[in-house]
Design a protein around this motif. Sequence first.
Motif, PDB file in Angstrom:
ATOM      1  N   LEU A   1       0.382  -1.350  -0.477  1.00  0.00           N
ATOM      2  CA  LEU A   1       0.151  -0.028  -0.272  1.00  0.00           C
ATOM      3  C   LEU A   1       0.664   1.706   0.184  1.00  0.00           C
ATOM      4  N   GLY A   2       1.789   0.962   0.336  1.00  0.00           N
ATOM      5  CA  GLY A   2       3.114   2.880   0.714  1.00  0.00           C
ATOM      6  C   GLY A   2       2.965   3.204   2.538  1.00  0.00           C
ATOM      7  N   PRO A   3       3.881   3.855   2.458  1.00  0.00           N
ATOM      8  CA  PRO A   3       3.988   3.701   3.845  1.00  0.00           C
ATOM      9  C   PRO A   3       2.771   5.523   4.143  1.00  0.00           C
ATOM     10  N   GLY A   4       3.275   4.969   5.277  1.00  0.00           N
ATOM     11  CA  GLY A   4       1.672   6.701   5.544  1.00  0.00           C
ATOM     12  C   GLY A   4       1.159   6.281   6.464  1.00  0.00           C
ATOM     13  N   LEU A   5       0.447   6.915   7.887  1.00  0.00           N
ATOM     14  CA  LEU A   5       0.248   6.221   9.176  1.00  0.00           C
ATOM     15  C   LEU A   5      -1.333   5.112   9.005  1.00  0.00           C
ATOM     16  N   ASN A   6      -2.409   5.873   7.774  1.00  0.00           N
ATOM     17  CA  ASN A   6      -4.159   5.664   7.501  1.00  0.00           C
ATOM     18  C   ASN A   6      -3.298   3.907   7.089  1.00  0.00           C
ATOM     19  N   ASN A   7      -2.163   3.282   6.267  1.00  0.00           N
ATOM     20  CA  ASN A   7      -1.536   2.103   5.875  1.00  0.00           C
ATOM     21  C   ASN A   7      -1.197   1.972   6.712  1.00  0.00           C
ATOM     22  N   VAL A   8      -0.406   2.177   7.673  1.00  0.00           N
ATOM     23  CA  VAL A   8      -0.220   1.511   9.090  1.00  0.00           C
ATOM     24  C   VAL A   8      -1.500   0.335   9.940  1.00  0.00           C
ATOM     25  N   ILE A   9      -1.902   1.809  10.030  1.00  0.00           N
ATOM     26  CA  ILE A   9      -3.270   0.736  10.254  1.00  0.00           C
ATOM     27  C   ILE A   9      -4.200   0.111   9.904  1.00  0.00           C
ATOM     28  N   ILE A  10      -4.554   0.617   8.375  1.00  0.00           N
ATOM     29  CA  ILE A  10      -4.948  -1.049   7.422  1.00  0.00           C
ATOM     30  C   ILE A  10      -3.794  -1.987   7.749  1.00  0.00           C
ATOM     31  N   ALA A  11      -2.769  -1.637   7.868  1.00  0.00           N
ATOM     32  CA  ALA A  11      -1.553  -3.403   8.213  1.00  0.00           C
ATOM     33  C   ALA A  11      -1.836  -4.224   9.375  1.00  0.00           C
ATOM     34  N   VAL A  12      -2.030  -3.453  10.134  1.00  0.00           N
ATOM     35  CA  VAL A  12      -2.169  -3.754  11.776  1.00  0.00           C
ATOM     36  C   VAL A  12      -3.539  -4.856  12.045  1.00  0.00           C
ATOM     37  N   ALA A  13      -4.688  -3.938  11.077  1.00  0.00           N
ATOM     38  CA  ALA A  13      -5.636  -4.451  11.250  1.00  0.00           C
ATOM     39  C   ALA A  13      -5.959  -5.537  10.487  1.00  0.00           C
ATOM     40  N   VAL A  14      -5.282  -5.882   9.464  1.00  0.00           N
ATOM     41  CA  VAL A  14      -5.396  -7.332   8.939  1.00  0.00           C
ATOM     42  C   VAL A  14      -4.761  -8.269   9.312  1.00  0.00           C
ATOM     43  N   PHE A  15      -3.240  -8.234  10.586  1.00  0.00           N
ATOM     44  CA  PHE A  15      -2.928  -9.016  11.336  1.00  0.00           C
ATOM     45  C   PHE A  15      -4.144  -9.120  12.737  1.00  0.00           C
ATOM     46  N   SER A  16      -4.887  -8.618  12.931  1.00  0.00           N
ATOM     47  CA  SER A  16      -5.737  -8.567  14.151  1.00  0.00           C
ATOM     48  C   SER A  16      -7.098  -9.608  13.519  1.00  0.00           C
TER      49      SER A  16
END
Length: 294
Positions: free
Chosen positions: A150-165
């Motif tokens: 997705l690329g770096p960025g605050l919103n993409n970090v949120i999506i990444a952390v949500a996926v592995f939860s």
Amino acid sequence: MSQQTLTTGDRAAIRSPWRDFLHAFVRNPLALASGGFVLLLLLVALFAPWLAPWDPMAPDWTALSAPPSGAHWMGTDDLGRDVLSRVIYGARISLYVGVVSVTLGMLVGIVLGLLAGYYGRWVDMLIMRGCDVLFAFPGMLLAIAVVAILGPGLNNVIIAVAVFSVPVFARIVRASTLSLKQAAWVDAVRCAGAPDRVILLRHILPGTLPNVIIYFTMRIGTSILTAAGLSFIGLGPEPDVPEWGNILAMSRSMMMAGLWHVSVFPGLAIFMTVLAFNLLGDALRDTLDPKLKS
């Protein structure tokens, strides 16, 4: 007189689950300590603009790389920015990432877990095999892969952390659903002609919430740590954003020069926050899990 005494005794004997929870929670010193720290952290994040003594982005050219002092309680970084102010604003960003990402993962996981546990067969197999694929990757590695796509960025970090939860919440809810759907009251509601939507939302979902709440609390700390790790390796928000992982990443070169304060204070903030959420989750488990009640 006897009727009044009986009425008073009946009122004392009848205790709501909420009162039982509060009674057990306040008797746990660990729960009070961790809950108090989390509450303090939430207040700091909420009132950050009023609590921060300096603008976290404004440099003080007269105090570059200054150690802790009366003017700057946690010192300044190599650009003269106040470390205390950046740590305070970092609490707002880190809590936002942790709570929002875990909430998204929880909502998706609850839906998948309810469907898999209630309908079973091919629905269960399809959802659980997808969760197994996600479980095959370590959480941090999966988050790195998602951010890399997705690329770096605050919103993409949120999506990444949500996926592995998602897969863990799905498994927790599925296990509770498999047990609850066999209960007598669920069979009675089903025989009365209630649709599956009503059975799932009104009769099964409430029974899964205690385990979900416990894991939700613990997962916030893990998500904050993962988000800080992504920021530390350059996959988080922009480097100037006062986020705890960013502050640690910017302090790497300063540690070699003996400027310990720039990395120690945000590191302690991450450590204390993760520890508090984990201890709070343990306390909630001791309080909410009927198997652990004496």
